[in-house]
Design a protein around this motif. Structure first.
Motif, short mmCIF file in Angstrom:
data_model
loop_
_atom_site.label_atom_id
_atom_site.label_comp_id
_atom_site.label_asym_id
_atom_site.label_seq_id
_atom_site.Cartn_x
_atom_site.Cartn_y
_atom_site.Cartn_z
N ILE A 46 -3.25 6.02 2.70
CA ILE A 46 -3.67 5.94 3.29
C ILE A 46 -4.62 6.59 4.73
O ILE A 46 -5.04 6.57 5.86
N GLN A 47 -4.27 7.97 4.30
CA GLN A 47 -4.93 9.13 5.55
C GLN A 47 -5.99 9.48 5.44
O GLN A 47 -6.54 9.09 4.22
N TYR B 91 -8.92 1.28 8.70
CA TYR B 91 -7.41 1.79 8.73
C TYR B 91 -8.00 3.53 10.46
O TYR B 91 -6.84 3.31 10.81
N ASP C 191 -3.05 1.85 -5.85
CA ASP C 191 -2.17 0.78 -5.61
C ASP C 191 -3.13 -0.47 -5.57
O ASP C 191 -2.95 -1.59 -4.80
N GLU D 32 0.34 -1.63 -0.16
CA GLU D 32 0.35 0.05 0.01
C GLU D 32 0.95 1.26 0.18
O GLU D 32 1.94 1.47 0.70
N ASP D 33 0.64 2.02 -0.27
CA ASP D 33 0.81 3.22 -0.87
C ASP D 33 0.62 4.51 0.79
O ASP D 33 -0.62 4.57 1.06
N ASN D 34 0.99 4.72 1.40
CA ASN D 34 1.11 4.91 2.87
C ASN D 34 0.84 6.45 2.39
O ASN D 34 -0.38 6.82 3.52
#
Length: 193
Positions: free
Chosen positions: A58-59, A129, A95, A53-55
């Motif tokens: 994730i925000q 998340y 992603d 995953e592209d961090n």
């Protein structure tokens, strides 16, 4: 007659193996089959692979900026609760994970549950998340694992696969965004009832 049946069986197995797990990016995987793309996947004990995953993606979005809440239903829901998807939170990432915010409003008058989740269609899995707090901020999970999308009581992820995932089609961010690009009355999280 027997040779016709034998030929039909051989043709069916050949077709299954041709469209099998070697297809690019597991494009045939259907979350409703537990991420199993085809006949041969059922014999594998390996879970489908999820890309890293592209961090940055994730925000969680700012809750007070979400204004397009759309109620949705599904057969296995708690009938006294209402379920809302923030259409303006739906974000199909590069992603191959679709991220979104869901609010569950209990009919009993208890506090709303707000969850920021991601769904990986090709593997048939989801994860949470973050969880919304009453002050419109988030509690971010430290270690949250991917879970298989299943059909069951209050499993809204299964219901959302109709909107996010496309059987026998590859992941398509543009199509996902277009599915949610329609006018809905503006509502804030506080006004959901």
């Amino acid at each position: 007659m027997r040779s016709v049946c034998t030929l039909a069986i051989i043709f069916s197995i050949s077709a299954l193996s041709w469209a099998g797990p070697n297809s690019p990016n597991g494009a045939n995987r259907d979350p409703r089959t537990g991420g199993k793309a085809d006949f041969w996947d059922w014999f594998s004990d390996q879970p489908p692979e999820i890309p890293a995953e592209d961090n940055a993606l994730i925000q969680p979005p700012k809750l007070n900026e979400l204004k397009k809440w759309q109620e949705f239903s599904f057969p296995e829901r708690n009938k006294s609760s209402k379920y809302y998807l923030a259409l303006d939170s739906v974000t199909p990432g590069a992603d191959e994970v679709v991220r979104y915010v869901v609010a569950v409003v209990p009919g009993s008058g208890a506090s709303k549950s707000v969850i920021y989740e991601g769904m990986h269609c090709n593997s048939g899995q989801y994860r949470a998340y973050a969880w919304g707090k009453p002050d419109q901020t988030w509690t971010v999970g430290k270690t949250v694992n991917w879970k298989q999308i299943t059909r069951g009581f209050n499993q809204w992820q299964y219901a959302l696969t109709d909107r996010f995932c496309f059987f026998l089609e590859s992941y398509n961010p543009d199509l996902i965004k277009r599915r949610f690009d329609f006018p809905v009355p503006e509502r804030t999280l506080e006004t959901l009832d």
